[in-house]
Motif scaffolding. Structure first.
Motif, short mmCIF file in Angstrom:
data_model
loop_
_atom_site.label_atom_id
_atom_site.label_comp_id
_atom_site.label_asym_id
_atom_site.label_seq_id
_atom_site.Cartn_x
_atom_site.Cartn_y
_atom_site.Cartn_z
N UNK A 196 -11.98 0.94 -0.47
CA UNK A 196 -10.93 1.28 -1.43
C UNK A 196 -10.98 2.77 -1.77
N UNK A 197 -12.18 3.35 -1.72
CA UNK A 197 -12.35 4.77 -2.02
C UNK A 197 -12.00 5.70 -0.86
N UNK A 222 -4.72 -3.27 -0.66
CA UNK A 222 -4.44 -4.70 -0.65
C UNK A 222 -5.46 -5.46 -1.50
N UNK A 223 -6.71 -4.98 -1.48
CA UNK A 223 -7.74 -5.52 -2.37
C UNK A 223 -7.88 -4.68 -3.64
N UNK A 224 -7.68 -3.38 -3.50
CA UNK A 224 -7.99 -2.45 -4.61
C UNK A 224 -7.06 -2.57 -5.80
N UNK A 225 -5.86 -3.09 -5.58
CA UNK A 225 -4.93 -3.26 -6.70
C UNK A 225 -4.27 -4.63 -6.61
N UNK A 247 5.38 -1.32 5.05
CA UNK A 247 5.18 -0.41 3.91
C UNK A 247 4.53 0.90 4.35
N UNK A 248 4.27 1.06 5.63
CA UNK A 248 3.60 2.28 6.11
C UNK A 248 2.12 2.26 5.80
N UNK A 249 1.58 1.06 5.67
CA UNK A 249 0.15 0.91 5.33
C UNK A 249 -0.50 0.01 6.38
N UNK A 294 -5.09 3.72 2.21
CA UNK A 294 -3.73 3.26 1.86
C UNK A 294 -3.51 1.79 2.21
N UNK A 295 -4.42 1.20 3.00
CA UNK A 295 -4.30 -0.23 3.32
C UNK A 295 -5.31 -1.06 2.51
#
Ligand code: AMP
Ligand code: GLY
Length: 425
Positions: free
Chosen positions: A75-76, A99-102, A260-262, A95-96
């Motif tokens: 996530x970092x 999906x878990x980070x938020x 989403x470009x991720x 940026x992908x």
């Protein structure tokens, strides 16, 4: 080739065990690793969040392939840091990994792309969250938006509890900045299943299903933990469920991220709930599960390096994942008092009993060498005692038998891991 694994838990020990089986691998390093991983890999004293040091180590030691086990570095942006130096690395970019980070991001993604999940609202203002609760149905579920060691989810039975929950998450910041935003969602009922998958940005391949036991005590009582035990496959993951998820959830998620470009490369862990209306996504994780990995990877027949490389190279469609037609059960041996307060530093005895037994695994989660070079407890979850058997019943009996081989002060475990198997039969 030389492989670096980043992480220090039972999951990383299971990953290291799979990597060590690859004939393509000559040398494994693990940062920071633990006392069990040290039997397979050279452990290096670099923390998982020390990106500059990790990248420098990989360059200096000509590491060919790095595998990130943990969520925080993903996530970092640890993958971006490796890629910026031209290093090959397995895991999603920053940026992908969102999906878990938020959780707010993942809920919005599911809504936008019609992926089945619980009804919800996102909030950044506690006053609005409290106003929303006034007309809500109970029980209701509150989730801190960010990473909170699996503890940022509150199931509230009454308006009063929910109001307290909003205060804890958003005002008292019990989970730190993870509570700057929150999701309030519908309470769902049903059986939970964990599905891990490999993803190469475009295509997805599903691993064998598993089920975690998150609560600390028998009968799913007590506090939520990182996971007290797992079994694989889940007898509740039927062909019907699999077909539904393939049609509406798995590829849909990969396509949504790409749109989403991720572009997502790495492992997507689908936390599913099999509700009366069909399977729904409880949560996504951007990494292997812990302790799901401990029961899934020992059953995988493929060379893990081939599969992971295909994820990075975008050639996963050329791979067929294969799993043994058997079952595995993992029983976590924890320190009494986990997940709240517990003592560490107790000598662990009996682990040599696992040597030379192909069906049994003693995955280390929280262990280290003390000053005399003896392996001692060093965490809440200490070991993941895992066994394979021809079916779940046999695997469970073997895993529990093996929990007796090991001893340490304050050893604690659940006695009903995999008991759901009996209900399924
Ligand atoms: P999560 O971190 O989102 O997986 O949530 C942790 C645990 O809380 C899940 O494994 C479920 O047991 C429970 N949970 C989360 N969301 C819901 C929901 N909408 N309804 C019922 N239980 C939930
Ligand atoms: N076992 C649940 C997780 O890894 O998040």
């Amino acid at each position: 080739m030389k492989v670096l694994i980043v992480g220090s838990g039972g999951r990383e020990h299971a990953i290291a065990t799979a990597v060590a089986k690859s004939p393509r691998v000559d040398k494994i390093y693990c940062a920071p690793g633990n006392a069990g991983i040290a039997a397979l890999a050279e452990c290096v004293a670099i923390g998982a969040m020390e990106f500059d040091k990790l990248v420098a180590f990989a360059k200096e030691n000509a590491i060919d392939f790095t595998i990130i086990g943990m969520d925080d570095p993903l996530v970092g942006g640890v993958v971006d840091a490796f890629e910026a130096e031209g290093l090959k690395v397995f895991g999603p970019r920053k940026n992908a990994a969102i999906l878990e980070g938020s959780k707010a991001f993942s809920k919005d993604l599911m809504k936008k792309y019609n992926i089945p999940t619980a009804a919800y609202e996102n909030f950044t203002d506690p006053t609005e969250a409290l106003a929303y609760l006034e007309t809500a149905k109970f029980p209701i579920v509150l989730k801190a938006d960010g990473l909170a060691l699996g503890k940022g989810v509150l199931i509230c039975n009454t308006l009063e509890e929910a109001k307290d929950g909003v205060k804890e998450i958003m005002e008292d910041k019990k989970f730190g900045s993870a509570g700057n935003a929150m999701v309030i969602e519908e309470f769902m009922t049903g059986r939970e299943v964990s599905v891990l998958s490999f993803v190469d940005g475009k295509s997805i391949q599903i691993m064998s299903s598993a089920q975690d036991h998150k609560r600390a005590m028998d009968g799913d009582q007590g506090l939520n933990t990182g996971g007290m035990g797992t079994f694989s496959p889940s007898p509740f993951y039927t062909t019907e469920v699999d077909e539904f998820c393939k049609k509406y959830i798995y590829q849909a998620t990969v396509d949504a991220m790409a749109a989403e470009g991720r572009e997502f490369k790495g492992v997507i862990f689908f936390g599913l709930m099999l509700t009366p209306e069909g399977p729904k996504v409880l949560e996504y994780n951007a990494r292997f599960g812990d302790p799901e990995t401990q029961v899934v990877l020992p059953r995988m027949k493929n060379d893990i390096i081939d599969v992971m490389e295909a994820c990075v190279d975008g050639t996963l469609d050329q791979i067929t994942l294969e799993f043994e037609d058997n079952a595995a059960v993992c029983v976590v041996l924890a320190s009494n008092g986990y997940p709240v307060a517990y003592d560490k530093g107790f000598v662990i005895k009996g682990m040599e009993a696992f040597e030379g037994k192909d069906d049994y695994f003693c995955f280390h989660a929280g262990t280290k060498f003390n000053e005399e070079g003896v392996i001692v407890t060093n965490g809440g979850r200490v070991l993941g005692i895992t066994a394979k058997g021809s079916d779940l019943k046999e695997a469970r009996a073997k895993a529990y038998e093996a929990t007796e081989w090991v001893s340490f002060d304050n050893k604690y475990m659940r006695h009903d891991i995999g008991k759901a198997i009996d209900e399924a039969n």
